[in-house]
Motif scaffolding. Sequence first.
Motif, PDB file in Angstrom:
ATOM      1  N   PRO A 205      52.062  47.353 103.700  1.00 20.50           N
ATOM      2  CA  PRO A 205      53.008  45.941 103.530  1.00 20.50           C
ATOM      3  C   PRO A 205      53.751  45.865 104.745  1.00 20.50           C
ATOM      4  CG  PRO A 205      53.884  48.015 102.298  1.00 20.50           C
ATOM      5  CD  PRO A 205      52.681  48.557 102.913  1.00 20.50           C
ATOM      6  N   GLY A 206      53.659  46.643 105.790  1.00 19.89           N
ATOM      7  CA  GLY A 206      54.506  46.370 106.956  1.00 19.89           C
ATOM      8  C   GLY A 206      53.747  45.802 107.970  1.00 19.89           C
ATOM      9  N   THR A 207      53.390  44.485 107.662  1.00 20.38           N
ATOM     10  CA  THR A 207      52.697  43.774 108.971  1.00 20.38           C
ATOM     11  C   THR A 207      53.105  42.271 108.462  1.00 20.38           C
ATOM     12  OG1 THR A 207      50.543  43.143 109.363  1.00 20.38           O
ATOM     13  CG2 THR A 207      50.585  43.365 107.272  1.00 20.38           C
ATOM     14  N   ASP A 244      58.601  51.399 104.478  1.00 22.12           N
ATOM     15  CA  ASP A 244      59.108  52.598 104.715  1.00 22.12           C
ATOM     16  C   ASP A 244      58.262  53.763 105.836  1.00 22.12           C
ATOM     17  OD1 ASP A 244      61.261  52.346 103.192  1.00 22.12           O
ATOM     18  OD2 ASP A 244      60.462  52.884 101.325  1.00 22.12           O
ATOM     19  N   GLY A 245      57.252  53.026 106.439  1.00 29.39           N
ATOM     20  CA  GLY A 245      56.253  53.810 107.463  1.00 29.39           C
ATOM     21  C   GLY A 245      55.085  53.896 106.943  1.00 29.39           C
ATOM     22  N   GLN A 246      54.706  53.540 105.583  1.00 25.67           N
ATOM     23  CA  GLN A 246      53.389  53.920 105.372  1.00 25.67           C
ATOM     24  C   GLN A 246      52.262  53.202 106.037  1.00 25.67           C
ATOM     25  OE1 GLN A 246      55.851  52.403 103.399  1.00 25.67           O
ATOM     26  NE2 GLN A 246      54.995  51.290 101.670  1.00 25.67           N
ATOM     27  N   THR A 247      52.862  51.950 106.522  1.00 27.27           N
ATOM     28  CA  THR A 247      51.714  51.158 107.148  1.00 27.27           C
ATOM     29  C   THR A 247      51.403  51.768 108.830  1.00 27.27           C
ATOM     30  OG1 THR A 247      52.500  49.008 106.193  1.00 27.27           O
ATOM     31  CG2 THR A 247      51.139  48.893 108.439  1.00 27.27           C
ATOM     32  N   ALA A 248      52.440  52.335 109.384  1.00 24.91           N
ATOM     33  CA  ALA A 248      52.493  52.887 110.923  1.00 24.91           C
ATOM     34  C   ALA A 248      51.766  54.303 110.436  1.00 24.91           C
ATOM     35  CB  ALA A 248      53.776  53.051 111.027  1.00 24.91           C
ATOM     36  N   ALA A 249      52.100  54.797 109.624  1.00 21.74           N
ATOM     37  CA  ALA A 249      51.168  56.073 109.155  1.00 21.74           C
ATOM     38  C   ALA A 249      49.575  56.073 108.967  1.00 21.74           C
ATOM     39  CB  ALA A 249      51.761  56.908 107.695  1.00 21.74           C
ATOM     40  N   LEU A 250      49.231  55.018 108.316  1.00 21.08           N
ATOM     41  CA  LEU A 250      48.031  54.409 108.369  1.00 21.08           C
ATOM     42  C   LEU A 250      47.285  54.098 109.696  1.00 21.08           C
ATOM     43  CD1 LEU A 250      45.378  53.889 106.863  1.00 21.08           C
ATOM     44  CD2 LEU A 250      45.939  51.720 106.442  1.00 21.08           C
ATOM     45  N   GLY A 251      48.125  53.578 110.451  1.00 24.22           N
ATOM     46  CA  GLY A 251      47.587  53.051 111.848  1.00 24.22           C
ATOM     47  C   GLY A 251      47.331  54.302 112.545  1.00 24.22           C
ATOM     48  N   ALA A 252      48.294  55.293 112.677  1.00 24.67           N
ATOM     49  CA  ALA A 252      48.494  56.389 113.622  1.00 24.67           C
ATOM     50  C   ALA A 252      47.285  57.236 113.081  1.00 24.67           C
ATOM     51  CB  ALA A 252      49.819  56.989 113.487  1.00 24.67           C
ATOM     52  N   LYS A 253      47.025  57.429 111.793  1.00 24.00           N
ATOM     53  CA  LYS A 253      45.886  58.444 111.466  1.00 24.00           C
ATOM     54  C   LYS A 253      44.643  57.865 111.529  1.00 24.00           C
ATOM     55  CE  LYS A 253      45.443  62.178 109.184  1.00 24.00           C
ATOM     56  NZ  LYS A 253      46.010  63.238 109.120  1.00 24.00           N
TER      57      LYS A 253
END
Length: 264
Positions: A205-207, A244-253
């Motif tokens: 959702p963080g986009t 809460d950081g789930q979008t960045a976590a996906l991108g970083a992974k």
Amino acid sequence: MFPGAVADRDEGSFAVVGAPLDASTSFRPGTRFGPRELRHAAHPFEDYDQSTDSCFTDCAVYDHGDIHPTDDVSEYLDFLSGTLAELAGEGLTPLVLGGEHTVTIAALRALDPDVYVCLDAHLDLRESYAGNPLSHATVTHHALDIVDEAIILGARSGSKAEYERAEVADVTLVEPADVPSWEFDRSGDLYLSVDIDAADPGFAPGTGTPEPFGLEPPTMHDVVRTVAPEAVGFDVVEVNDRDDGQTAALGAKLLRAFVYENGQ
């Protein structure tokens, strides 16, 4: 520093470069925080990757830090492109942390690949958007000035004119339902761009411009791992700080998956 990016520049194989451009975001801003969010989200990840039997800290990743934008986007893209070309000339594969998708233009200019592969919810084939020829909605249009073919995976949004442009032979459009069965069979240097809005917004959702009915993370992961061995560069873009950081976590992974596979 991106966690695990412990190499010095002169011994690196990969170079993380933050590009926090947030100039043309047309709905929800915040991509200027993307590089920070991506680095932060990677902290809890294990170093070891079972699939490749390798450790991220052994992959010779160097973090160049962020290249901050100026008021002139064209000038900024020129400077960013020059930096990426310099790093590539030293033998490092660029890993760009966006920032809005516009930063991909700089990477393509620097690396001059044959094929552009992009995970994206949007076609980005506009010549301009809101009067801006360097909008984040024009990236694939600019890519086609450089590459022989653009492959857009997961797109589900565009204007009528964009869909008509996508019917030309130099564009391959793979709709979301068909991405899991897509077979990669291209040769030549390619560049891989992950616009995080390719994912369904339930997962990311963080986009800035979320678009429902998108890809699931395992599908994106499979694409990255499949394409990475042939890629001369990579980016993950359009991450912001509005979750809460789930979008960045996906991108970083996904970035780490690229490194593991590209380094084999």
